[in-house]
Scaffold this active site. Structure first.
Site, PDB file in Angstrom:
ATOM      1  N   GLU A 107       0.836  -1.190   0.000  1.00 36.94           N
ATOM      2  CA  GLU A 107       0.000   0.000   0.000  1.00 36.94           C
ATOM      3  C   GLU A 107       0.878   1.250   0.000  1.00 36.94           C
ATOM      4  O   GLU A 107       1.887   1.318   0.673  1.00 36.94           O
ATOM      5  CB  GLU A 107      -0.902  -0.002   1.238  1.00 36.94           C
ATOM      6  CG  GLU A 107      -1.835   1.201   1.315  1.00 36.94           C
ATOM      7  CD  GLU A 107      -2.679   1.219   2.582  1.00 36.94           C
ATOM      8  OE1 GLU A 107      -3.750   1.845   2.564  1.00 36.94           O
ATOM      9  OE2 GLU A 107      -2.254   0.611   3.591  1.00 36.94           O
ATOM     10  N   LYS A 261      -9.931   1.920  -2.371  1.00 37.17           N
ATOM     11  CA  LYS A 261     -10.101   1.454  -0.998  1.00 37.17           C
ATOM     12  C   LYS A 261     -11.516   1.748  -0.502  1.00 37.17           C
ATOM     13  O   LYS A 261     -11.980   2.891  -0.506  1.00 37.17           O
ATOM     14  CB  LYS A 261      -9.069   2.132  -0.103  1.00 37.17           C
ATOM     15  CG  LYS A 261      -8.982   1.559   1.313  1.00 37.17           C
ATOM     16  CD  LYS A 261      -7.807   2.194   2.039  1.00 37.17           C
ATOM     17  CE  LYS A 261      -7.578   1.592   3.419  1.00 37.17           C
ATOM     18  NZ  LYS A 261      -6.381   2.166   4.068  1.00 37.17           N
ATOM     19  N   CYS A 302      -5.668  -2.831   2.864  1.00 40.56           N
ATOM     20  CA  CYS A 302      -5.393  -2.576   4.279  1.00 40.56           C
ATOM     21  C   CYS A 302      -6.635  -2.681   5.161  1.00 40.56           C
ATOM     22  O   CYS A 302      -7.047  -3.768   5.519  1.00 40.56           O
ATOM     23  CB  CYS A 302      -4.720  -1.218   4.432  1.00 40.56           C
ATOM     24  SG  CYS A 302      -3.856  -1.010   6.023  1.00 40.56           S
TER      25      CYS A 302
END
Length: 425
Positions: A107, A261, A302
């Site tokens: 990331e 995301k 994440c």
């Protein structure tokens, strides 16, 4: 006496028959309830278990290799964008030279993980299906020779996995551009035609709208690998919004998927860590499952890993590998990183790959590192520490079917009591 014996025998036979009929009735009742309970869940028609709609994984799977050679590049990220791009490119080429067919980056690999960095390092990414051959950035030296990649400073770590070997018909290793000879010896023969990013100046990079994406596309094409390009800050050309975005590239350099995301990292643990991605970033509005040369992959970034529904929906769409570029920190990482990866793997009986940046001493944000691969029985296949490294392993894709057959959770879910409803199948 004979009559009594005959009556007793008849009663015994009837008792056995009754028990068998009861068991049969119970089984039929379970089947009936499943059909009735799955016929209308939440007003949406369903035909299978506790999934709405029915799982794609119950259908014949797409052609995919039996073994997938993976490399996760745990990169040290600094403030110099050109150096970050050069380091990522070197790591991709080194991974391909070692036989990897699927390469994963961390990331926010092109910039420091900080809200004040995201806007200045953001790039325009473009649409899925773009890049590839027509978008290559080439540079040839003065004597006409193609420039080779510089050497990588990362180490290679292999844990609980066998030695890399050249892929055959049933394995996904490097393609014909990468030859592996001997034990642990690799020779890259891929033609290198990308720009020499290590020599690019900040002003030269600023003149390009998407230098990181251009490098990823070219590296995937030159090396012939499937590349999950970690994530970078994306600036949407239409809205101006910023996103934390992961791009997936095919072996020809074409962008196969773009995942923004979904769950932003907004936390406040007093005295330990406070961070709000929402101060600068916008959340994505879609899940991402993509077909690649190494199989069907689900993508999260994440904080997405904390939400089991996202993983379940991706697996429901047929993903057998879940990939999470992530940058957990030294507060949550020790307790939650491996726990969540293994939980998502055992929940869905699939492979989970998570690639982190390396920990950089003195950096404002301290990444946990420990890039990790987990198998469908929640076993840790490969991992590393916090320093720069490449985590290499092989995924035996047959294990997904084996584990699901040994423990048939999908058939045991109670569609009459609960359901996962995939809003955008």
């Amino acid at each position: 006496m004979l009559a009594t014996t005959a009556v007793a025998a008849s009663l015994g036979f009837l008792a056995v028959t009754r028990r068998r009929l009861v068991r049969l009735h119970t089984r039929l009742d379970i089947v009936t309830r499943r059909i009735e309970g799955a016929s209308h869940i939440g007003g949406v028609q369903s035909v299978y278990g506790a999934r709405v709609p029915s799982p794609s994984r119950s259908l014949p799977s797409l052609a995919a290799p039996a073994t997938v050679h993976v490399a996760m590049c745990q990169l040290a990220v600094g403030v110099d964008k050109a150096a970050n791009i050069a380091g990522a490119r070197d790591a991709i080429f080194a991974a391909a030279a070692s036989g990897a067919a699927l390469v994963v980056l961390p990331e926010m690999w092109n910039c420091p993980y900080a809200n004040d960095s995201f806007p200045s390092y953001a790039e325009e990414i473009g649409t899925v299906g773009g890049w590839g051959e027509s978008d290559r950035v080439e540079e040839v030296s003065r004597d006409g020779e193609e420039k080779p990649p510089s050497s990588s400073a990362s180490t290679t770590v292999k844990v609980k996995s066998s030695d890399s070997k050249k892929g055959g018909e049933d394995s996904a290793g490097g393609d014909g551009n990468v030859s592996v000879s001997g034990k642990g010896t690799a020779t890259a023969t891929a033609a290198v035609v990308a720009s020499d990013w290590s020599g690019a100046s900040s002003s030269a990079l600023a003149s390009q709208s998407s230098p990181s994406v251009a490098m990823l596309s070219e590296a995937a094409r030159a090396c012939g690998v499937v590349l999950v390009g970690g994530s970078i800050p994306e600036r949407c050309l239409d809205s101006g919004n910023l996103y934390n975005t992961c791009c997936v590239f095919g072996r020809d350099g074409t962008m196969l998927a773009r995942h923004r995301k979904t769950h932003l990292f907004d936390i406040d643990i007093p005295g330990e860590i406070t961070f709000k991605e929402s101060d600068t970033l916008s959340p994505g509005d879609a899940l991402t499952v993509v077909d690649t040369a190494v199989g069907r992959i689900g993508i999260g970034i994440c904080f997405d890993v904390r939400f089991p529904e996202l993983a379940m929906a991706c697996v429901n769409r047929g993903a057998k590998i879940l990939v999470y570029p992530g940058a957990f920190n030294t507060v949550t990482g020790p307790l939650h990183w491996e726990l969540l990866l293994r939980a998502r793997a055992v929940d869905n009986q699939c492979f989970v790959l998570a690639c982190s940046p390396a920990r950089v001493p003195g950096a404002t944000y301290q990444a946990w590192g420990h890039s990790t691969a987990v198998g469908p029985f929640a076993e840790v296949i490969a991992t590393c520490g916090e320093s720069p490294a490449t985590v290499a392993c092989q995924l035996d894709m047959k294990q997904v079917a084996v584990r699901r057959r040994n423990m048939p959770l999908e058939q045991q879910r109670r569609g009459d009591l609960y359901a996962l409803h995939d809003i955008q199948p």
